[in-house]
Scaffold this motif. Structure first.
Motif, PDB file in Angstrom:
ATOM      1  N   ASN A 257      24.840  27.156  71.312  1.00  0.00           N
ATOM      2  CA  ASN A 257      24.238  28.166  72.213  1.00  0.00           C
ATOM      3  C   ASN A 257      23.443  29.332  71.537  1.00  0.00           C
ATOM      4  O   ASN A 257      22.693  30.298  72.146  1.00  0.00           O
TER       5      ASN A 257
ATOM      6  N   GLN B   4      19.848  28.308  79.177  1.00  0.00           N
ATOM      7  CA  GLN B   4      21.175  27.975  79.541  1.00  0.00           C
ATOM      8  C   GLN B   4      21.184  27.896  81.158  1.00  0.00           C
ATOM      9  O   GLN B   4      22.087  27.098  81.323  1.00  0.00           O
ATOM     10  N   GLU B   5      20.418  28.573  81.857  1.00  0.00           N
ATOM     11  CA  GLU B   5      20.481  28.402  83.051  1.00  0.00           C
ATOM     12  C   GLU B   5      19.729  27.014  83.663  1.00  0.00           C
ATOM     13  O   GLU B   5      20.279  26.291  84.461  1.00  0.00           O
TER      14      GLU B   5
ATOM     15  N   LEU C  28      19.954  24.472  81.595  1.00  0.00           N
ATOM     16  CA  LEU C  28      20.902  23.446  81.260  1.00  0.00           C
ATOM     17  C   LEU C  28      21.992  23.265  82.485  1.00  0.00           C
ATOM     18  O   LEU C  28      22.253  22.100  82.961  1.00  0.00           O
ATOM     19  N   ARG C  29      22.355  24.236  83.046  1.00  0.00           N
ATOM     20  CA  ARG C  29      23.284  24.155  84.020  1.00  0.00           C
ATOM     21  C   ARG C  29      22.870  23.644  85.249  1.00  0.00           C
ATOM     22  O   ARG C  29      23.522  22.799  85.749  1.00  0.00           O
ATOM     23  N   LEU C  30      21.647  23.841  85.601  1.00  0.00           N
ATOM     24  CA  LEU C  30      21.166  23.058  86.912  1.00  0.00           C
ATOM     25  C   LEU C  30      20.677  21.679  86.377  1.00  0.00           C
ATOM     26  O   LEU C  30      20.812  20.787  87.422  1.00  0.00           O
TER      27      LEU C  30
ATOM     28  N   ALA D  29      22.683  19.954  84.586  1.00  0.00           N
ATOM     29  CA  ALA D  29      24.034  19.355  84.862  1.00  0.00           C
ATOM     30  C   ALA D  29      24.442  18.783  86.225  1.00  0.00           C
ATOM     31  O   ALA D  29      25.083  18.051  86.460  1.00  0.00           O
ATOM     32  N   ARG D  30      23.730  19.535  87.035  1.00  0.00           N
ATOM     33  CA  ARG D  30      24.169  19.382  88.543  1.00  0.00           C
ATOM     34  C   ARG D  30      23.069  18.302  89.116  1.00  0.00           C
ATOM     35  O   ARG D  30      23.096  17.947  90.155  1.00  0.00           O
TER      36      ARG D  30
ATOM     37  N   VAL E 112      22.756  16.656  78.721  1.00  0.00           N
ATOM     38  CA  VAL E 112      24.123  17.415  79.628  1.00  0.00           C
ATOM     39  C   VAL E 112      25.325  16.846  78.825  1.00  0.00           C
ATOM     40  O   VAL E 112      26.263  17.423  78.372  1.00  0.00           O
TER      41      VAL E 112
ATOM     42  N   GLY F  35      27.961  19.054  76.865  1.00  0.00           N
ATOM     43  CA  GLY F  35      29.323  19.227  77.211  1.00  0.00           C
ATOM     44  C   GLY F  35      30.135  19.324  75.754  1.00  0.00           C
ATOM     45  O   GLY F  35      31.048  19.985  75.599  1.00  0.00           O
TER      46      GLY F  35
ATOM     47  N   LEU G 261      28.456  23.966  78.646  1.00  0.00           N
ATOM     48  CA  LEU G 261      28.611  23.678  80.039  1.00  0.00           C
ATOM     49  C   LEU G 261      30.002  24.064  80.211  1.00  0.00           C
ATOM     50  O   LEU G 261      30.840  24.114  79.729  1.00  0.00           O
TER      51      LEU G 261
END
Length: 226
Positions: free
Chosen positions: A163, A171-172, A174-176, A178-179, A217, A221, A226
């Motif tokens: 990171n 990073q934002e 990346l989180r989306l 992952a969803r 993703v 992880g 994440l």
């Protein structure tokens, strides 16, 4: 935000380079305007003090060059980098020249990787700054001696991991990712264009050393991102 004239979208006179100044300090913008407008081939079309102002006005004034400070607020050290990425992604052909007080080896590299065509520090002399603007306006790149040396050092340094190398916006994204969100859905949730979302996704894949979203993703992880 300052336009010239205040209630219109100005255009650079034929044969001149249109410039937009993006810096959070009004006195810096005023000083730059005073210096640049002494040159017959340079025209300052607009000023902005924040990323939001810059994005709101750049499409109206259509500058050739954006002279960009990297630190536009006290809350983030990467806001200028994120703005640079959006400007380049949303306005192909626009030349972004970083003008900042920060000189860090990896920061110079990151600025170039998100699309800046040049990088100079604020203590550059007037002739050096004007030369850099003209070089970028002709499609070239521009670095002062210290920025060029920093870039070389950065290229020879080990790649930062995890990171440390992802921006806050990445990073934002990346989180989306992952969803399972698409580029369009990511753009809608972050209030950016689909093109900008795609740009950030591409940067994430490259930084994590993968070629597919699912791999990104998985790798993220393993790295604890994440």
């Amino acid at each position: 935000m300052t336009l010239t004239p205040a209630d219109a979208a100005p255009a650079a006179p034929s044969g001149t380079v249109g410039i937009m100044l993006v810096d959070d300090h009004a006195i810096v913008r005023q000083g730059l305007r005073s210096i640049l407008e002494r040159e017959p081939d340079l025209t300052v079309l607009a000023e902005a003090s924040t990323a939001a102002e810059a994005l709101a006005v750049v499409g109206r004034v259509r500058p050739d060059i954006v002279l960009l400070d990297l630190k536009l607020s006290t809350s983030s050290d990467t806001e200028g980098l994120e703005l640079c990425a959006r400007l380049v992604a949303e306005h192909p052909g626009l030349g972004v020249l970083v003008l900042t007080t920060f000189l860090d080896d990896q920061l110079v590299l990151r600025a170039i990787r998100v699309g800046a065509r040049g990088y100079v520090v604020k203590d550059v002399d007037t002739s050096g700054l004007i030369r850099a603007i003209r070089d970028v306006s002709r499609g070239g790149s521009a670095f002062d001696a210290r920025s060029a040396a920093a870039m070389v050092r950065g290229l020879n340094a080990p790649e930062p991991a995890g990171n440390q190398h992802l921006t806050e916006r990445e990073q934002e994204v990346l989180r989306l990712l992952a969803r399972g969100h698409s580029n369009r859905a990511i753009g809608e949730r972050l209030y950016v264009s689909e093109t900008t979302a795609k740009f950030h996704v591409g940067n994430i894949l490259r930084k994590l050393g993968v070629s597919r979203r699912a791999e990104a993703v998985y790798e993220a992880g393993k790295l604890g991102l994440l």
